[in-house]
Design a protein around this motif. Structure first.
Motif, mmCIF file in Angstrom:
data_model
loop_
_atom_site.group_PDB
_atom_site.id
_atom_site.type_symbol
_atom_site.label_atom_id
_atom_site.label_comp_id
_atom_site.label_asym_id
_atom_site.label_seq_id
_atom_site.Cartn_x
_atom_site.Cartn_y
_atom_site.Cartn_z
ATOM 1 N N GLY A 133 0.797 -1.342 -0.023
ATOM 2 C CA GLY A 133 -0.047 0.133 -0.028
ATOM 3 C C GLY A 133 0.850 1.257 -0.031
ATOM 4 O O GLY A 133 0.413 2.261 -0.603
ATOM 5 N N ALA A 134 2.042 1.238 0.594
ATOM 6 C CA ALA A 134 2.782 2.317 0.759
ATOM 7 C C ALA A 134 3.357 2.496 -0.649
ATOM 8 O O ALA A 134 3.525 3.766 -0.920
ATOM 9 N N TRP A 135 4.014 1.556 -1.099
ATOM 10 C CA TRP A 135 4.626 1.658 -2.433
ATOM 11 C C TRP A 135 3.332 1.986 -3.558
ATOM 12 O O TRP A 135 3.727 3.200 -4.427
ATOM 13 N N LYS A 136 2.146 1.745 -3.539
ATOM 14 C CA LYS A 136 1.264 2.002 -4.408
ATOM 15 C C LYS A 136 0.627 3.306 -4.564
ATOM 16 O O LYS A 136 0.305 4.026 -5.288
ATOM 17 N N SER A 137 0.776 4.212 -3.078
ATOM 18 C CA SER A 137 0.343 5.562 -2.717
ATOM 19 C C SER A 137 1.601 6.428 -2.953
ATOM 20 O O SER A 137 1.073 7.475 -2.842
ATOM 21 N N GLY A 138 2.891 5.861 -3.046
ATOM 22 C CA GLY A 138 3.783 6.807 -2.829
ATOM 23 C C GLY A 138 4.298 7.167 -1.597
ATOM 24 O O GLY A 138 5.084 8.060 -1.496
ATOM 25 N N ALA A 139 3.758 6.617 -0.765
ATOM 26 C CA ALA A 139 4.435 6.903 0.763
ATOM 27 C C ALA A 139 5.577 6.316 1.043
ATOM 28 O O ALA A 139 6.352 6.662 1.764
ATOM 29 N N ARG A 140 5.977 5.193 0.185
ATOM 30 C CA ARG A 140 7.309 4.456 0.466
ATOM 31 C C ARG A 140 7.920 4.652 -0.980
ATOM 32 O O ARG A 140 7.503 4.464 -1.921
ATOM 33 N N HIS A 141 9.523 5.011 -0.761
ATOM 34 C CA HIS A 141 10.113 5.087 -1.915
ATOM 35 C C HIS A 141 11.531 4.352 -1.705
ATOM 36 O O HIS A 141 11.764 4.046 -0.564
ATOM 37 N N ALA A 142 12.117 4.126 -2.941
ATOM 38 C CA ALA A 142 13.489 3.526 -2.701
ATOM 39 C C ALA A 142 14.478 4.198 -3.655
ATOM 40 O O ALA A 142 13.834 5.054 -4.822
ATOM 41 N N ALA A 143 15.509 4.077 -3.838
ATOM 42 C CA ALA A 143 16.483 4.480 -4.781
ATOM 43 C C ALA A 143 15.972 4.162 -6.468
ATOM 44 O O ALA A 143 15.244 3.107 -6.735
ATOM 45 N N ILE A 144 16.101 5.465 -7.046
ATOM 46 C CA ILE A 144 15.637 5.268 -8.451
ATOM 47 C C ILE A 144 16.506 4.374 -9.338
ATOM 48 O O ILE A 144 17.663 4.795 -9.130
ATOM 49 N N PRO A 198 20.247 -16.816 1.090
ATOM 50 C CA PRO A 198 19.910 -15.989 0.258
ATOM 51 C C PRO A 198 20.262 -16.437 -1.092
ATOM 52 O O PRO A 198 21.550 -17.015 -1.029
ATOM 53 N N ALA A 199 19.639 -16.306 -2.107
ATOM 54 C CA ALA A 199 20.388 -16.830 -3.476
ATOM 55 C C ALA A 199 21.500 -15.919 -3.704
ATOM 56 O O ALA A 199 21.451 -14.683 -3.356
ATOM 57 N N SER A 200 22.470 -16.551 -4.691
ATOM 58 C CA SER A 200 23.104 -15.528 -5.184
ATOM 59 C C SER A 200 22.869 -14.553 -6.272
ATOM 60 O O SER A 200 22.173 -15.104 -7.160
ATOM 61 N N ALA A 201 23.103 -13.489 -6.109
ATOM 62 C CA ALA A 201 22.553 -12.380 -7.001
ATOM 63 C C ALA A 201 23.205 -12.342 -8.289
ATOM 64 O O ALA A 201 22.803 -12.250 -9.380
ATOM 65 N N ALA A 202 24.478 -13.157 -8.294
ATOM 66 C CA ALA A 202 25.511 -13.249 -9.550
ATOM 67 C C ALA A 202 24.630 -14.286 -10.432
ATOM 68 O O ALA A 202 24.919 -14.035 -11.649
ATOM 69 N N SER A 203 23.836 -14.906 -9.860
ATOM 70 C CA SER A 203 23.311 -16.111 -10.610
ATOM 71 C C SER A 203 21.899 -15.642 -11.332
ATOM 72 O O SER A 203 21.086 -16.399 -11.890
ATOM 73 N N MET A 204 21.372 -14.580 -10.945
ATOM 74 C CA MET A 204 20.000 -14.097 -11.358
ATOM 75 C C MET A 204 20.134 -12.722 -12.221
ATOM 76 O O MET A 204 20.959 -12.032 -11.935
ATOM 77 N N LYS A 205 19.084 -12.866 -13.138
ATOM 78 C CA LYS A 205 18.972 -11.617 -13.980
ATOM 79 C C LYS A 205 17.731 -10.898 -13.712
ATOM 80 O O LYS A 205 16.396 -11.578 -13.940
ATOM 81 N N LEU A 206 17.703 -9.843 -13.087
ATOM 82 C CA LEU A 206 16.481 -9.342 -12.623
ATOM 83 C C LEU A 206 15.704 -8.828 -13.785
ATOM 84 O O LEU A 206 15.989 -8.352 -14.934
ATOM 85 N N PRO A 207 14.284 -8.980 -13.702
ATOM 86 C CA PRO A 207 13.237 -8.584 -14.747
ATOM 87 C C PRO A 207 13.041 -7.345 -14.801
ATOM 88 O O PRO A 207 12.652 -6.601 -16.004
ATOM 89 N N LEU A 208 13.628 -6.350 -13.954
ATOM 90 C CA LEU A 208 13.238 -4.938 -14.210
ATOM 91 C C LEU A 208 14.729 -4.147 -13.547
ATOM 92 O O LEU A 208 15.302 -4.646 -12.773
ATOM 93 N N ASP A 209 14.992 -3.101 -14.092
ATOM 94 C CA ASP A 209 16.038 -2.362 -13.433
ATOM 95 C C ASP A 209 15.508 -1.757 -11.989
ATOM 96 O O ASP A 209 14.691 -1.346 -11.759
ATOM 97 N N CYS A 210 16.581 -1.827 -10.969
ATOM 98 C CA CYS A 210 16.087 -1.588 -9.743
ATOM 99 C C CYS A 210 17.338 -0.942 -8.953
ATOM 100 O O CYS A 210 18.300 -1.291 -8.745
ATOM 101 N N GLY A 211 17.021 0.132 -8.559
ATOM 102 C CA GLY A 211 17.880 1.042 -8.048
ATOM 103 C C GLY A 211 18.571 0.689 -6.450
ATOM 104 O O GLY A 211 19.693 0.909 -6.010
ATOM 105 N N SER A 212 17.745 -0.285 -5.878
ATOM 106 C CA SER A 212 17.942 -0.912 -4.638
ATOM 107 C C SER A 212 18.918 -2.069 -4.770
ATOM 108 O O SER A 212 19.617 -2.637 -3.831
ATOM 109 N N ALA A 213 19.009 -2.691 -6.085
ATOM 110 C CA ALA A 213 19.793 -3.929 -6.105
ATOM 111 C C ALA A 213 20.508 -3.699 -7.389
ATOM 112 O O ALA A 213 20.197 -4.240 -8.345
ATOM 113 N N PRO A 214 21.594 -2.784 -7.459
ATOM 114 C CA PRO A 214 22.427 -2.404 -8.512
ATOM 115 C C PRO A 214 23.005 -3.785 -9.151
ATOM 116 O O PRO A 214 23.445 -4.470 -8.215
#
Length: 249
Positions: free
Chosen positions: A188-199, A233-249
């Motif tokens: 809800g916070a993300w949807k309403s804009g009350a929560r933000h993360a890195a662009i 946790p899974a290894s990030a090196a073995s994953m290709k994220l479906p979206l660009d995500c500022g919090s997980a460069p």
């Protein structure tokens, strides 16, 4: 929140903030007794565990969460993720007054120390609570978590959070073992804009594409899942994220 609990938390926050100065000191400091010939004595500096006692008021002992249902477990979460959230609270991208006040004047180094402390707490999880939602609702949630919805550009949760939903090193959190109310509130916070993360803010993008019934279904299904024996946790090196995500460069 009751006045009594708010007062207790305020006191504990002051203890946590004392650690800001201590964090810059060495492990020990040397004091000399006035008028004594016995030489210097050693004063032990307080530990990180003592400094973060304030966090237990909401997040439970050592960050393992409480039965409140709104506050998340922070024990064992990736250090990078925890650090990012503390920075987001400090910079105002996430809003919760007690958290904003607690970290407002803390340095990056101290926030990293706090994040690493909780990341190192590998504690057992309680069993998942049975869900009161219908089978159709839970199945809808499972479908979005496992498969997403390509027609609405909604990726599967497992595409970023790992096939076992245990997160990915070092910035993507697990999604199991979290209360339904907390999950609902964050969507809800993300949807309403009350929560933000890195662009670019990928979770805000996904949440805006979800309908209220989607959010209810996903939160209900996730909260009902048993926690895997292996929460590594899974290894990030073995994953290709479906979206660009500022919090997980």
């Amino acid at each position: 929140m009751s006045t009594a609990k708010t007062t207790v938390i305020a006191i504990l926050i002051s203890l946590l903030c004392i650690g800001i100065g201590h964090a810059a000191e060495n492990d020990t400091s040397v004091l000399t007794r006035p008028g004594s010939n016995s030489g210097p004595t050693v004063r032990q500096i307080d530990t990180t565990a003592e400094r973060v006692a304030a966090c237990a008021a909401c997040h439970g002992k050592a960050g393992r969460a409480t039965r409140d249902g709104f506050f998340p477990r922070i024990a064992g979460k990736p250090a990078g993720y925890l650090y990012n959230q503390l920075v987001n609270f400090r910079e105002g991208r996430r809003q919760y007054p007690l958290m904003n006040a607690m970290v407002a004047h803390m340095s990056d180094a101290y926030l990293k120390e706090i994040a690493q402390y909780f990341a190192d707490q590998q504690l057992p999880y309680p069993p998942a609570q049975p869900s009161a939602f219908s089978r159709a609702t839970l199945e809808h949630g499972r479908g979005l978590v496992i498969h997403g919805d390509a027609s609405r550009n909604i990726p599967a949760c497992i595409a970023c959070h790992g096939k076992n939903l245990t997160g990915a090193t070092s910035n993507i959190p697990s999604l199991v073992g979290l209360p339904r109310d907390y999950l609902n509130a964050q969507f809800g916070a993300w949807k309403s804009g009350a929560r933000h993360a890195a662009i670019p803010d990928c979770m805000a993008q996904i949440s805006r594409a979800l309908q209220p019934a989607d959010i209810q279904a996903v939160s209900a299904w996730l909260a009902s899942q048993p926690v895997p024996d292996d929460m590594t946790p899974a290894s990030a090196a073995s994953m290709k994220l479906p979206l660009d995500c500022g919090s997980a460069p």
